[in-house]
Design an enzyme around this catalytic site. Sequence first.
Site, PDB file in Angstrom:
ATOM      1  N   HIS A 128       0.437  -1.268   0.074  1.00 45.22           N
ATOM      2  CA  HIS A 128       0.217  -0.156   0.147  1.00 45.22           C
ATOM      3  C   HIS A 128       0.914   1.444   0.145  1.00 45.22           C
ATOM      4  CE1 HIS A 128       0.464  -0.247   4.526  1.00 45.22           C
ATOM      5  NE2 HIS A 128       0.777   0.907   4.198  1.00 45.22           N
ATOM      6  N   ASP A 158       0.205  -7.304   1.775  1.00 50.62           N
ATOM      7  CA  ASP A 158       0.938  -5.894   1.436  1.00 50.62           C
ATOM      8  C   ASP A 158       1.349  -6.224   1.275  1.00 50.62           C
ATOM      9  OD1 ASP A 158      -0.193  -3.389   1.675  1.00 50.62           O
ATOM     10  OD2 ASP A 158      -0.552  -3.308   3.396  1.00 50.62           O
ATOM     11  N   GLY A 233       3.024   6.618   7.841  1.00 53.13           N
ATOM     12  CA  GLY A 233       4.443   6.793   7.107  1.00 53.13           C
ATOM     13  C   GLY A 233       5.490   5.530   8.412  1.00 53.13           C
ATOM     14  N   ASN A 234       5.760   5.075   9.465  1.00 47.21           N
ATOM     15  CA  ASN A 234       5.583   3.820   9.416  1.00 47.21           C
ATOM     16  C   ASN A 234       5.989   2.357   8.577  1.00 47.21           C
ATOM     17  OD1 ASN A 234       5.891   4.849  12.676  1.00 47.21           O
ATOM     18  ND2 ASN A 234       7.654   3.484  12.172  1.00 47.21           N
ATOM     19  N   SER A 235       4.578   2.935   7.754  1.00 47.28           N
ATOM     20  CA  SER A 235       3.967   1.184   7.019  1.00 47.28           C
ATOM     21  C   SER A 235       5.516   1.087   5.973  1.00 47.28           C
ATOM     22  CB  SER A 235       3.390   1.757   6.398  1.00 47.28           C
ATOM     23  OG  SER A 235       2.208   1.518   7.195  1.00 47.28           O
ATOM     24  N   LEU A 290      -5.155 -25.310  -0.920  1.00 49.80           N
ATOM     25  CA  LEU A 290      -5.274 -26.184  -0.732  1.00 49.80           C
ATOM     26  C   LEU A 290      -6.830 -26.410  -1.406  1.00 49.80           C
ATOM     27  CD1 LEU A 290      -5.258 -28.116   2.170  1.00 49.80           C
ATOM     28  CD2 LEU A 290      -6.284 -26.543   3.634  1.00 49.80           C
ATOM     29  N   GLY A 291      -7.101 -25.511  -1.720  1.00 50.57           N
ATOM     30  CA  GLY A 291      -8.444 -25.287  -1.857  1.00 50.57           C
ATOM     31  C   GLY A 291      -9.560 -25.271  -1.387  1.00 50.57           C
ATOM     32  N   VAL A 292      -9.926 -25.183  -0.311  1.00 52.05           N
ATOM     33  CA  VAL A 292     -11.357 -24.893   0.697  1.00 52.05           C
ATOM     34  C   VAL A 292     -11.706 -23.856   0.649  1.00 52.05           C
ATOM     35  CG1 VAL A 292     -10.745 -27.235   1.624  1.00 52.05           C
ATOM     36  CG2 VAL A 292     -10.096 -25.149   2.741  1.00 52.05           C
ATOM     37  N   ILE A 294     -12.722 -22.129   4.710  1.00 45.82           N
ATOM     38  CA  ILE A 294     -12.999 -22.514   6.417  1.00 45.82           C
ATOM     39  C   ILE A 294     -13.180 -21.379   6.692  1.00 45.82           C
ATOM     40  CG2 ILE A 294     -10.867 -24.271   5.537  1.00 45.82           C
ATOM     41  CD1 ILE A 294      -8.471 -22.035   5.986  1.00 45.82           C
TER      42      ILE A 294
END
Length: 381
Positions: A128, A158, A233-235, A290-292, A294
């Site tokens: 971001h 992210d 700004g920390n991101s 995994l194909g689920v 959940i």
Amino acid sequence: MHFRSHLLSALLGGLVAAALVVYVMGSTEQEPVARLTTANGETAERYRSDAPVARTAPLPPLPAAAIDLRLAARRTTPAVVHVDARVIGRDRATVKALFGREENSGTTGGEGSGVIYSADGYIVTNYHVIQAADRVMVTTSDRRRYTATVVGTEPKSDLAVLKIEADSLPFLELADSDEAEPGQWVLAVGSPLGLTSTVTAGIVSAKGRSLSILRDADAIESFIQTDAAVNPGNSGGPLVDAEGRLLGINTAIASKTGRFQGYSFAIPINLVQRIVDDIITYGSFRRALLGVEISTLTESDIKRLGLRGRSEGVLVDAVFPGAAAALGGLRVNDLIVAVDGRAIRDLPELTEIIGRARPGDRLELGIVRNNKRRDVPIDLQ
């Protein structure tokens, strides 16, 4: 005669008393229970005492050693960069909504932080921070400026990887985020509110947090929660442990004001490393599936399925035909309670483990089906 008898009695009494004194004194010359050697080579002997010890009020506890995070800060700061993402010629309202900044020069964009990942110029930051940017500038701690190339991104976690043309750059040793525990000291380093090379301290508050801030249904959210002060700004900057090892990438805060209110969140480094290494090697993250569908187990699920002695785990809501889960025999309403022997409490824990796996890896899922525990091997696709 009487005088002699009294004198003899006195002499005998004195001899007996002297003998007793010699015996008592001799009895204190005990053999040592143990001989100890200190770090500088000196020896000390420990003796057993049979004498009763007078006990009064409990002694006050010894003061804990002071926590000194200066070394961690010195190690970390040179590996942290300021990231300036600029957008030129876009719709100003849209870009301002994305980045939260608009300048009089006609350039819009945002600011964040990053951490040098390798000596040859790879840098990790948040997706971001550089989202939709036309130009990304990086400033190192010694104020050198570079134009950065975006190597690849993974919006579902992210993360983004940048590259600058430099070598022999300082970078951080990686910690093991699986070993992080609530209560341990951490530092957040970055450029909050435009203040470069800012260091704040706190502790790990919790692990495996999901904030539902990433929009994709299959996003990977399993944050380390801390109380280290983190602000805009920390991101993209590093979260490090007390030894200055990279523990995570600071990503978000929980706040009603847009400023720090005691809760900050970082992507654990074990997940970051898996994704970033793929981006550097292949240009994108090769995610195992995994194909689920959940979800975390709820009270209503427990009642509906009649589960006994179970309050934690991840429930299988749907299995996609032909996917790894279907081929491995996983079924709807199976409760996943472990992966490779590691207990699974909720959805963020499981999504992080799957996110760190590679296509073709085999995972041993511990499940509960009809109140019976069993293991199901799954070969991820």
